[in-house]
Design a protein around this motif. Structure first.
Motif, PDB file in Angstrom:
ATOM      1  N   LEU A  13       0.845  -1.196   0.000  1.00  0.00           N
ATOM      2  CA  LEU A  13       0.000   0.000   0.000  1.00  0.00           C
ATOM      3  C   LEU A  13       0.884   1.250   0.000  1.00  0.00           C
ATOM      4  O   LEU A  13       0.728   2.136  -0.824  1.00  0.00           O
ATOM      5  N   GLN A  14       1.810   1.300   0.943  1.00  0.00           N
ATOM      6  CA  GLN A  14       2.722   2.439   1.020  1.00  0.00           C
ATOM      7  C   GLN A  14       4.057   2.060   0.404  1.00  0.00           C
ATOM      8  O   GLN A  14       4.622   1.021   0.719  1.00  0.00           O
ATOM      9  N   THR A  15       4.552   2.901  -0.485  1.00  0.00           N
ATOM     10  CA  THR A  15       5.804   2.621  -1.182  1.00  0.00           C
ATOM     11  C   THR A  15       6.934   3.462  -0.592  1.00  0.00           C
ATOM     12  O   THR A  15       6.703   4.310   0.259  1.00  0.00           O
ATOM     13  N   ARG A  16       8.128   3.229  -1.083  1.00  0.00           N
ATOM     14  CA  ARG A  16       9.279   4.027  -0.633  1.00  0.00           C
ATOM     15  C   ARG A  16       9.332   5.387  -1.322  1.00  0.00           C
ATOM     16  O   ARG A  16      10.085   6.258  -0.921  1.00  0.00           O
ATOM     17  N   ASN A  19       4.756  10.286  -1.511  1.00  0.00           N
ATOM     18  CA  ASN A  19       3.478  10.647  -2.143  1.00  0.00           C
ATOM     19  C   ASN A  19       2.975   9.620  -3.145  1.00  0.00           C
ATOM     20  O   ASN A  19       2.101   9.921  -3.949  1.00  0.00           O
ATOM     21  N   VAL A  21       1.239   5.905  -3.361  1.00  0.00           N
ATOM     22  CA  VAL A  21       0.622   4.777  -2.685  1.00  0.00           C
ATOM     23  C   VAL A  21      -0.073   3.908  -3.734  1.00  0.00           C
ATOM     24  O   VAL A  21      -0.367   4.365  -4.825  1.00  0.00           O
ATOM     25  N   SER A  47      -8.812  -0.540   0.442  1.00  0.00           N
ATOM     26  CA  SER A  47      -7.429  -0.150   0.166  1.00  0.00           C
ATOM     27  C   SER A  47      -7.374   1.277  -0.385  1.00  0.00           C
ATOM     28  O   SER A  47      -6.421   2.005  -0.138  1.00  0.00           O
ATOM     29  N   GLU A  50      -7.628   3.462   2.640  1.00  0.00           N
ATOM     30  CA  GLU A  50      -6.364   3.427   3.382  1.00  0.00           C
ATOM     31  C   GLU A  50      -5.240   4.137   2.618  1.00  0.00           C
ATOM     32  O   GLU A  50      -4.363   4.749   3.231  1.00  0.00           O
ATOM     33  N   ALA A  51      -5.256   4.097   1.298  1.00  0.00           N
ATOM     34  CA  ALA A  51      -4.260   4.833   0.507  1.00  0.00           C
ATOM     35  C   ALA A  51      -4.445   6.337   0.717  1.00  0.00           C
ATOM     36  O   ALA A  51      -3.470   7.074   0.918  1.00  0.00           O
ATOM     37  N   ALA A  54      -3.233   7.234   4.141  1.00  0.00           N
ATOM     38  CA  ALA A  54      -1.764   7.296   4.200  1.00  0.00           C
ATOM     39  C   ALA A  54      -1.268   8.643   3.678  1.00  0.00           C
ATOM     40  O   ALA A  54      -0.364   9.257   4.264  1.00  0.00           O
ATOM     41  N   LEU A  55      -1.860   9.119   2.590  1.00  0.00           N
ATOM     42  CA  LEU A  55      -1.470  10.428   2.042  1.00  0.00           C
ATOM     43  C   LEU A  55      -1.860  11.556   2.999  1.00  0.00           C
ATOM     44  O   LEU A  55      -1.100  12.505   3.188  1.00  0.00           O
ATOM     45  N   SER A  58       0.547  11.657   5.943  1.00  0.00           N
ATOM     46  CA  SER A  58       1.886  12.133   5.582  1.00  0.00           C
ATOM     47  C   SER A  58       1.921  13.628   5.266  1.00  0.00           C
ATOM     48  O   SER A  58       2.984  14.209   5.121  1.00  0.00           O
TER      49      SER A  58
END
Length: 107
Positions: A13-16, A19, A21, A47, A50-51, A54-55, A58
């Motif tokens: 879901l969360q990448t490295r 901004n 996802v 999802s 949740e994406a 996550a944004l 952050s």
């Protein structure tokens, strides 16, 4: 790509990348895992929420858009689902695995 055993190979879901996802029924949601790990529209919907969460957490959506949406928890499986899974596991362990048929769908 969605064969048995492919869950660990799916993108998170969360990448490295800041901004960026991923959303969809095909992503691993980590600590936000919800419901079935297979393909289904409910998982895709959750999802996506949740994406966006996550944004928002952050700060990627800006100062005014930091509200995190709650996701309803998953209920425990009903007794017939628990029984069905137990029967499937017995069949898998006692019949399919000894015959080498447990790897048919894995790529």
């Amino acid at each position: 790509w969605f064969s048995l055993g492919s869950f660990d190979k799916r993108p998170p879901l969360q990448t490295r990348v800041p901004n960026l996802v991923c959303a969809g029924d095909w992503v691993r949601m980590g600590e936000f895992e919800h419901g079935a790990k297979g393909l289904c529209q409910e998982r895709a919907y959750v999802s996506g929420i949740e994406a966006a969460n996550a944004l928002a957490r952050s700060g990627a959506l800006g100062v005014r858009n930091n509200r995190v949406r709650q996701v309803s928890p998953v209920r425990d499986d009903e007794p017939q689902v628990v029984a069905g899974r137990a029967i499937n596991k017995q069949i898998y362990d006692s019949l399919l695995k000894p015959l080498g048929l447990d790897k048919l769908l894995v790529r």
